[in-house]
Design a protein around this motif. Structure first.
Motif, short mmCIF file in Angstrom:
data_model
loop_
_atom_site.label_atom_id
_atom_site.label_comp_id
_atom_site.label_asym_id
_atom_site.label_seq_id
_atom_site.Cartn_x
_atom_site.Cartn_y
_atom_site.Cartn_z
N GLU A 51 0.82 -1.21 0.00
CA GLU A 51 0.00 0.00 0.00
C GLU A 51 0.86 1.27 0.00
OE1 GLU A 51 -3.08 0.67 -0.44
OE2 GLU A 51 -3.77 -1.39 -0.60
N VAL A 52 1.92 1.27 0.79
CA VAL A 52 2.80 2.44 0.82
C VAL A 52 3.46 2.65 -0.54
CG1 VAL A 52 4.95 3.35 1.80
CG2 VAL A 52 3.20 2.38 3.31
N GLN A 53 3.93 1.56 -1.14
CA GLN A 53 4.57 1.68 -2.46
C GLN A 53 3.59 2.13 -3.53
OE1 GLN A 53 6.22 -2.25 -2.84
NE2 GLN A 53 7.98 -1.82 -1.52
N ALA A 54 2.33 1.69 -3.42
CA ALA A 54 1.33 2.08 -4.41
C ALA A 54 0.94 3.55 -4.29
CB ALA A 54 0.08 1.21 -4.25
N ASN A 55 0.99 4.09 -3.10
CA ASN A 55 0.50 5.46 -2.88
C ASN A 55 1.60 6.50 -2.72
OD1 ASN A 55 -2.66 5.32 -2.39
ND2 ASN A 55 -1.78 3.49 -1.47
N TYR A 56 2.84 6.04 -2.51
CA TYR A 56 3.95 7.00 -2.33
C TYR A 56 5.13 6.62 -3.22
CZ TYR A 56 1.18 8.31 1.73
OH TYR A 56 0.16 8.71 2.54
N SER A 57 4.84 6.17 -4.42
CA SER A 57 5.89 5.72 -5.34
C SER A 57 6.82 6.86 -5.76
CB SER A 57 5.27 5.07 -6.57
OG SER A 57 4.41 5.98 -7.24
N GLU A 58 6.29 8.09 -5.77
CA GLU A 58 7.11 9.23 -6.21
C GLU A 58 8.09 9.68 -5.14
OE1 GLU A 58 4.55 12.29 -7.60
OE2 GLU A 58 3.72 11.10 -9.25
N THR A 59 7.83 9.31 -3.88
CA THR A 59 8.73 9.68 -2.78
C THR A 59 9.05 8.42 -1.97
OG1 THR A 59 6.80 10.27 -1.46
CG2 THR A 59 7.94 12.05 -2.61
N PHE A 70 5.06 7.28 6.41
CA PHE A 70 4.19 7.12 5.25
C PHE A 70 2.97 6.26 5.61
CE2 PHE A 70 7.95 7.94 2.28
CZ PHE A 70 7.46 9.18 1.91
N LEU A 71 3.21 5.21 6.38
CA LEU A 71 2.12 4.30 6.74
C LEU A 71 1.08 5.00 7.61
CD1 LEU A 71 0.93 1.51 6.63
CD2 LEU A 71 2.45 0.80 8.49
N LEU A 72 1.52 5.77 8.60
CA LEU A 72 0.59 6.52 9.45
C LEU A 72 -0.21 7.52 8.63
CD1 LEU A 72 2.85 7.17 12.58
CD2 LEU A 72 0.88 5.64 12.45
N GLN A 73 0.47 8.16 7.69
CA GLN A 73 -0.21 9.13 6.83
C GLN A 73 -1.23 8.45 5.93
OE1 GLN A 73 2.44 11.71 4.66
NE2 GLN A 73 0.84 12.43 3.27
N HIS A 74 -0.85 7.29 5.38
CA HIS A 74 -1.75 6.55 4.51
C HIS A 74 -3.02 6.13 5.25
CE1 HIS A 74 -3.25 3.75 1.54
NE2 HIS A 74 -3.16 2.74 2.40
N THR A 78 -7.00 7.24 4.59
CA THR A 78 -7.89 6.25 3.99
C THR A 78 -8.87 5.60 4.96
OG1 THR A 78 -6.15 4.59 4.27
CG2 THR A 78 -6.29 5.70 2.12
N LEU A 79 -8.74 5.88 6.25
CA LEU A 79 -9.66 5.34 7.24
C LEU A 79 -10.48 6.47 7.84
CD1 LEU A 79 -10.75 2.98 8.96
CD2 LEU A 79 -8.87 3.39 10.55
N LYS A 80 -11.79 6.41 7.65
CA LYS A 80 -12.69 7.44 8.14
C LYS A 80 -13.75 6.79 9.05
CE LYS A 80 -10.51 10.29 5.44
NZ LYS A 80 -9.50 11.23 6.00
#
Length: 215
Positions: A51-59, A70-74, A78-80
């Motif tokens: 999931e981290v690689q899929a959503n933060y591939s540019e950084t 990155f994981l905490l930010q993701h 995505t969790l509401k």
């Protein structure tokens, strides 16, 4: 209250067998004390990495600490969770990495008089056949398990009844009966119009052919 926390710990141990299954995960909400809750998301390290690689591939991350950030930010993105129509807040997130990794937050905003919970968890939506077990442990409430997956778009609505949280079916967007009638009328009208245009063209072609034969 200790019984609830113990039940939550025991439940999490039952998920250990899924630690190597990328598609399996869990979201557990535990009432720690009055108006204070804990949230724990558990999954394989491979699932979190994907999931981290899929959503933060540019950084891309270069250290474990960067990966955790990155994981905490993701998860925050995505969790509401809404409680009685109000937004629930996540604070003091922490990450424990391992074959089965865990992310924990302190949660504020879940009312003592809990009537309704709405949860949308797109944390693992990029993973094929993702299945996330949802458990809510509240004092004097029956413990139930729910599933978040593609079939419910990783969303669920729960209502409190007789000290138990029960799932409320969310109506999916679609065409109602009146919409279908309108669409049918439009299709029939266009069919008639195209038929008339076709007949007129055929008639004109016949007239032109007649005059060619005459002259």
């Amino acid at each position: 209250m200790k019984n609830h926390i113990l039940a939550g710990i025991l439940f999490l141990f039952t998920l250990t067998g899924f630690a190597h299954q990328t598609e399996a995960s869990s979201v557990v909400l535990v009432e720690k004390s009055k108006n204070v809750w804990l949230l724990q998301i558990s999954a394989s390290l491979a699932a979190f990495k994907q999931e981290v690689q899929a959503n933060y591939s540019e950084t891309p991350y270069e250290t474990p600490e960067a990966f955790k950030e990155f994981l905490l930010q993701h998860i925050s993105n995505t969790l509401k969770i809404n409680s009685n129509g109000q937004v629930v807040l996540f604070q003091n997130g922490s990450v424990k990495l391992g074959h089965e990794s865990k992310v924990t937050f302190e949660v504020t905003g879940i009312q003592e008089d809990l009537k309704e919970l709405e949860i949308s968890s797109m944390i693992f939506s990029d993973i094929f056949k993702s299945q996330s077990v949802l458990v809510v442990l509240k004092e004097n409430f029956k413990k139930n398990q729910f599933i978040l997956n593609d079939s419910n778009e990783f969303k669920i609505k729960l209502k409190s009844k007789n000290n138990e949280l029960q799932e409320v079916k969310i109506e999916q967007a679609g065409f109602g009966f009146e919409d279908k009638i309108v669409i049918l009328i439009i299709v029939v009208a266009f069919s008639i119009l195209f038929y008339k245009i076709y007949r007129q063209r055929v008639s004109l072609a016949g007239v032109e052919e007649y005059f060619k034969n005459v002259f």
